[in-house]
Design a protein around this motif. Structure first.
Motif, PDB file in Angstrom:
ATOM      1  N   PHE A  57      97.607  68.152  85.133  1.00  0.00           N
ATOM      2  CA  PHE A  57      96.634  68.386  84.072  1.00  0.00           C
ATOM      3  C   PHE A  57      95.259  67.856  84.487  1.00  0.00           C
ATOM      4  N   GLY A  58      94.229  68.677  84.210  1.00  0.00           N
ATOM      5  CA  GLY A  58      92.863  68.278  84.512  1.00  0.00           C
ATOM      6  C   GLY A  58      92.141  67.812  83.267  1.00  0.00           C
ATOM      7  N   ASN A  59      90.934  68.326  83.064  1.00  0.00           N
ATOM      8  CA  ASN A  59      90.088  67.879  81.966  1.00  0.00           C
ATOM      9  C   ASN A  59      90.330  68.697  80.693  1.00  0.00           C
ATOM     10  N   LEU A  60      90.089  68.046  79.559  1.00  0.00           N
ATOM     11  CA  LEU A  60      90.097  68.736  78.271  1.00  0.00           C
ATOM     12  C   LEU A  60      88.870  69.641  78.221  1.00  0.00           C
ATOM     13  N   VAL A  61      89.082  70.943  78.007  1.00  0.00           N
ATOM     14  CA  VAL A  61      87.965  71.891  78.029  1.00  0.00           C
ATOM     15  C   VAL A  61      87.706  72.528  76.675  1.00  0.00           C
ATOM     16  N   TRP A  62      88.648  72.361  75.747  1.00  0.00           N
ATOM     17  CA  TRP A  62      88.492  73.028  74.447  1.00  0.00           C
ATOM     18  C   TRP A  62      89.443  72.372  73.463  1.00  0.00           C
ATOM     19  N   ASN A  63      88.998  72.221  72.219  1.00  0.00           N
ATOM     20  CA  ASN A  63      89.840  71.592  71.199  1.00  0.00           C
ATOM     21  C   ASN A  63      89.574  72.268  69.854  1.00  0.00           C
ATOM     22  N   ALA A  64      90.571  72.983  69.362  1.00  0.00           N
ATOM     23  CA  ALA A  64      90.444  73.674  68.073  1.00  0.00           C
ATOM     24  C   ALA A  64      91.099  72.811  67.004  1.00  0.00           C
TER      25      ALA A  64
END
Length: 314
Positions: free
Chosen positions: A295-302
């Motif tokens: 897992f890399g970076n958080l790119v989106w959060n709904a």
């Protein structure tokens, strides 16, 4: 509650789980241009709390796992099979099997609780049914013309294990079982001729220094068969874990990462991205995936999504 969905590019099928009501199955017509869904029909799942769906290899039958036996959330779970009509709607039931017994954990295993029904991708006439309540995996034969089920074998896990879901390796003769109650993955060899499962290895889904409570929730094998992904519903933290799969099929070298959600019931890795569903945090988080599959970076959060428990790509 738990839900599951299945799509074939034209029709979408979903469980319907409303507290105090019988379990349901809903068929939808999918508009491929707009993505809109139109209800075709809804039928009783023949149990309550339906939690997993699958369709046989030939696309003729819809199979459902009912976690419980009736609307009072008591009694043993079951598996049921339904015809799929030519217009995609759900037809009559062709098979119904109720499991019996109980397990070691009185709080979670007071009766049979069917949590997964999954076709054998290497045999058009074989399905597996996972029962969390009685620590067993059932192997059934599925009659290709009538949709009848015939029990062929039972594989028993250690008491209190709570097997939840299965996943097949795409090339190796291997099946993985996610064990919810003890937070582990069991690897089985898979005889593609007889369907027989034989224990190979078991590994924890948690780091050795984890403190708190946890319920393992979902698993996925990467398309290339090199990695196994697992989600944990932990308190205070929900962790994702990525295992490297060796040449024999055993998962090892785990890498853990935050899921970005609370009580992560479901996730799915789509190529370069992964989505996680937070049942308690009411959000879906998206991460990019590193070249090594971690897992890399958080790119989106709904946020503000009421109790997400499942999603599919259509």
């Amino acid at each position: 509650s738990t839900q599951s969905t299945w799509a074939n590019g034209r029709w979408v099928y979903s469980t319907s789980d409303v507290n105090g009501a019988p379990g349901g199955l809903v068929a939808y017509d999918l508009d491929s241009k707009t993505g809109n869904l139109s209800v075709l029909n809804e039928v009783n799942s023949l149990g309550s709390n339906p939690c997993y769906l699958d369709i046989d290899v030939n696309g003729k039958f819809l199979m459902v796992a009912n976690y419980n036996g009736d609307v009072k959330v008591t009694g043993p779970g079951s598996v049921a099979v339904f015809n799929i009509n030519s217009d995609g709607s759900i037809g009559t039931s062709t098979a119904f099997v109720r499991h019996h017994g109980h397990g070691k954990d009185p709080g979670r295993q007071g009766s049979a609780h069917v949590h997964c029904v999954l076709k054998d991708p290497f045999s058009p006439t074989r399905v597996y049914v996972v029962d969390l309540g009685i620590d067993q995996i059932f192997q059934y034969g599925l009659t290709s013309d009538t949709g009848k089920l015939t029990q062929e074998a039972i594989y028993t896990a250690p008491p209190g294990t709570g097997p939840r879901h299965l996943a097949f390796h795409p090339t190796l003769h291997i099946v993985y079982c996610l064990n919810e109650l003890v937070s582990s993955i069991t690897t089985y060899t898979h005889n593609r001729t007889s369907g027989a499962l034989s224990w190979l290895a078991t590994i924890s889904t948690l780091p050795t220094d984890f403190q708190g409570k946890n319920k393992a929730s979902e698993l996925q094998v990467s398309d290339d068969g090199q990695r196994l992904y697992v989600s944990n519903r932990g308190v205070p933290s929900s962790l994702m874990v990525v295992y490297a799969i060796d040449s024999v099929g055993r998962p090892g070298s785990p890498q853990w990462a935050p899921s970005g959600t609370t009580f992560t019931r479901f996730f799915h890795v789509f190529g370069e991205f992964a989505l996680t569903a937070g049942e308690d945090s009411h959000n879906i988080a998206a991460y990019n995936m590193k070249p090594d599959g971690s897992f890399g970076n958080l790119v989106w959060n709904a946020t503000g999504i009421p109790t997400p428990v499942h999603f599919i790509q259509v």
